[in-house]
Design a protein around this motif. Structure first.
Motif, PDB file in Angstrom:
ATOM      1  N   THR A  34      30.463  41.950  41.647  1.00 34.57           N
ATOM      2  CA  THR A  34      30.981  41.142  42.742  1.00 34.57           C
ATOM      3  C   THR A  34      32.489  41.283  42.841  1.00 34.57           C
ATOM      4  O   THR A  34      33.099  42.105  42.151  1.00 34.57           O
ATOM      5  CB  THR A  34      30.531  39.670  42.588  1.00 34.57           C
ATOM      6  OG1 THR A  34      30.864  38.945  43.774  1.00 34.57           O
ATOM      7  CG2 THR A  34      31.183  38.985  41.391  1.00 34.57           C
ATOM      8  N   CYS A  35      33.079  40.493  43.716  1.00 36.09           N
ATOM      9  CA  CYS A  35      34.516  40.601  43.991  1.00 36.09           C
ATOM     10  C   CYS A  35      35.308  39.649  43.102  1.00 36.09           C
ATOM     11  O   CYS A  35      34.805  38.633  42.642  1.00 36.09           O
ATOM     12  CB  CYS A  35      34.762  40.271  45.461  1.00 36.09           C
ATOM     13  SG  CYS A  35      36.484  40.480  45.975  1.00 36.09           S
ATOM     14  N   MET A  36      36.573  39.996  42.908  1.00 31.96           N
ATOM     15  CA  MET A  36      37.435  39.155  42.070  1.00 31.96           C
ATOM     16  C   MET A  36      38.034  37.977  42.842  1.00 31.96           C
ATOM     17  O   MET A  36      38.848  37.241  42.299  1.00 31.96           O
ATOM     18  CB  MET A  36      38.569  40.008  41.496  1.00 31.96           C
ATOM     19  CG  MET A  36      39.529  40.538  42.540  1.00 31.96           C
ATOM     20  SD  MET A  36      40.802  41.542  41.727  1.00 31.96           S
ATOM     21  CE  MET A  36      41.964  41.734  43.058  1.00 31.96           C
ATOM     22  N   ASP A  37      37.605  37.794  44.085  1.00 34.71           N
ATOM     23  CA  ASP A  37      38.153  36.705  44.922  1.00 34.71           C
ATOM     24  C   ASP A  37      38.163  35.371  44.167  1.00 34.71           C
ATOM     25  O   ASP A  37      37.178  34.992  43.540  1.00 34.71           O
ATOM     26  CB  ASP A  37      37.300  36.572  46.193  1.00 34.71           C
ATOM     27  CG  ASP A  37      37.978  35.695  47.232  1.00 34.71           C
ATOM     28  OD1 ASP A  37      38.470  36.244  48.239  1.00 34.71           O
ATOM     29  OD2 ASP A  37      38.027  34.463  47.043  1.00 34.71           O
ATOM     30  N   THR A  38      39.283  34.683  44.255  1.00 28.54           N
ATOM     31  CA  THR A  38      39.448  33.408  43.525  1.00 28.54           C
ATOM     32  C   THR A  38      38.428  32.350  43.952  1.00 28.54           C
ATOM     33  O   THR A  38      38.047  31.498  43.167  1.00 28.54           O
ATOM     34  CB  THR A  38      40.850  32.816  43.775  1.00 28.54           C
ATOM     35  OG1 THR A  38      41.030  32.649  45.179  1.00 28.54           O
ATOM     36  CG2 THR A  38      41.937  33.727  43.235  1.00 28.54           C
ATOM     37  N   GLY A  90      28.763  40.967  47.804  1.00 34.22           N
ATOM     38  CA  GLY A  90      30.035  40.862  48.522  1.00 34.22           C
ATOM     39  C   GLY A  90      30.168  39.458  49.091  1.00 34.22           C
ATOM     40  O   GLY A  90      29.302  38.607  48.893  1.00 34.22           O
ATOM     41  N   HIS A  91      31.254  39.225  49.786  1.00 37.83           N
ATOM     42  CA  HIS A  91      31.425  37.906  50.400  1.00 37.83           C
ATOM     43  C   HIS A  91      32.159  38.040  51.719  1.00 37.83           C
ATOM     44  O   HIS A  91      32.880  39.028  51.948  1.00 37.83           O
ATOM     45  CB  HIS A  91      32.196  36.975  49.448  1.00 37.83           C
ATOM     46  CG  HIS A  91      33.609  37.418  49.218  1.00 37.83           C
ATOM     47  ND1 HIS A  91      34.675  36.902  49.911  1.00 37.83           N
ATOM     48  CD2 HIS A  91      34.136  38.357  48.390  1.00 37.83           C
ATOM     49  CE1 HIS A  91      35.787  37.493  49.504  1.00 37.83           C
ATOM     50  NE2 HIS A  91      35.485  38.385  48.577  1.00 37.83           N
ATOM     51  N   THR A  92      31.991  37.040  52.566  1.00 35.12           N
ATOM     52  CA  THR A  92      32.676  37.038  53.862  1.00 35.12           C
ATOM     53  C   THR A  92      34.172  36.803  53.630  1.00 35.12           C
ATOM     54  O   THR A  92      34.570  36.252  52.606  1.00 35.12           O
ATOM     55  CB  THR A  92      32.106  35.927  54.771  1.00 35.12           C
ATOM     56  OG1 THR A  92      32.215  34.672  54.081  1.00 35.12           O
ATOM     57  CG2 THR A  92      30.650  36.178  55.108  1.00 35.12           C
ATOM     58  N   ASP A  93      34.980  37.211  54.560  1.00 32.44           N
ATOM     59  CA  ASP A  93      36.437  37.021  54.513  1.00 32.44           C
ATOM     60  C   ASP A  93      37.060  37.643  53.260  1.00 32.44           C
ATOM     61  O   ASP A  93      37.908  37.032  52.610  1.00 32.44           O
ATOM     62  CB  ASP A  93      36.766  35.514  54.601  1.00 32.44           C
ATOM     63  CG  ASP A  93      38.261  35.268  54.830  1.00 32.44           C
ATOM     64  OD1 ASP A  93      38.885  36.092  55.532  1.00 32.44           O
ATOM     65  OD2 ASP A  93      38.804  34.290  54.294  1.00 32.44           O
ATOM     66  N   CYS A  94      36.625  38.858  52.927  1.00 32.74           N
ATOM     67  CA  CYS A  94      37.133  39.519  51.714  1.00 32.74           C
ATOM     68  C   CYS A  94      38.561  40.031  51.944  1.00 32.74           C
ATOM     69  O   CYS A  94      38.844  40.666  52.960  1.00 32.74           O
ATOM     70  CB  CYS A  94      36.225  40.686  51.325  1.00 32.74           C
ATOM     71  SG  CYS A  94      36.747  41.492  49.783  1.00 32.74           S
ATOM     72  N   GLY A  95      39.411  39.753  50.987  1.00 30.70           N
ATOM     73  CA  GLY A  95      40.806  40.201  51.070  1.00 30.70           C
ATOM     74  C   GLY A  95      40.942  41.705  51.151  1.00 30.70           C
ATOM     75  O   GLY A  95      41.906  42.226  51.727  1.00 30.70           O
ATOM     76  N   MET A  96      39.956  42.429  50.597  1.00 37.21           N
ATOM     77  CA  MET A  96      40.054  43.886  50.599  1.00 37.21           C
ATOM     78  C   MET A  96      39.748  44.472  51.972  1.00 37.21           C
ATOM     79  O   MET A  96      40.015  45.642  52.223  1.00 37.21           O
ATOM     80  CB  MET A  96      39.135  44.490  49.538  1.00 37.21           C
ATOM     81  CG  MET A  96      39.534  44.127  48.110  1.00 37.21           C
ATOM     82  SD  MET A  96      41.302  44.340  47.764  1.00 37.21           S
ATOM     83  CE  MET A  96      41.412  46.121  47.659  1.00 37.21           C
TER      84      MET A  96
HETATM   85 ZN   LIG Z   1      36.655  39.961  48.098  1.00 33.98          ZN
END
Ligand SMILES: [Zn+2]
Length: 175
Positions: A34-38, A90-96
């Motif tokens: 998954t993503c490292m999003d906080t 994944g997730h919505t509004d991803c910074g990448m």
């Molecule tokens: Zn992300």
């Protein structure tokens, strides 16, 4: 500095922590990329019904496969730790998906990285910038599935989580 706050918090934590014995094998036999999003911290796990000791969670910027490192961890989860299913989440509004190549480049130069070093790489690819959150999940699933060292017997699922409400959507059903 942040490290001071962390060490202080850790002192308090260990004073209060009761301790529990857990093995290092994933109880649910599951590996997640998954993503490292906080905003996924402390959010993804309850949204999936998993807790401490349940799954191997591999995180990076944008749940992407750049080079072999994420693959290596997935392989370790499968062949060494007994994971039987893999999920790319994944997730919505991803910074990448909003990564600004020019801004990153400028920041690197500002921090003293020599320009000729930056010119040696494809910055967009190297940093794992993505165009679209959903197609990125599908692409990552394909990359894992097609990797010669990942067994075809292991289902690879692709999902996206809504960062606002935690709702999951299945993009690739690996069953
Ligand atoms: Zn992300």
């Amino acid at each position: 500095m942040i490290i001071d706050d962390v060490l202080k918090a850790n002192e308090k934590f260990t004073e209060e922590f009761e301790g529990e014995k857990l093995g290092h094998l994933p109880k649910k036999k599951l590996a997640i990329l998954t993503c490292m999003d906080t905003r996924l911290v402390g959010f993804l796990e309850p949204a999936l019904g998993i807790g401490r000791g349940d799954a191997n969670i591999i995180k990076n910027a944008g749940n992407t496969i750049v080079g072999e490192d994420a693959i290596r961890s997935i392989a370790a989860a499968i062949y060494s730790l007994g994971a039987e299913e893999v999920m790319v989440i994944g997730h919505t509004d991803c910074g990448m998906a909003h990564a600004d190549e020019e801004k990153i480049r400028n920041k690197m130069i500002e921090k003293g990285i020599p320009e000729e070093e930056i010119d040696k790489i494809n910055l967009k690819e190297w940093i794992g910038a993505i165009d679209d959150e959903e197609s990125n999940v599908v692409k990552t699933v394909e990359t894992i599935k097609n990797h010669p060292l990942i067994s075809n017997e292991v289902p690879i699922h692709g999902l996206i989580i809504n960062i606002e409400n935690g709702k999951l959507k299945v993009l690739v059903d690996g069953r």
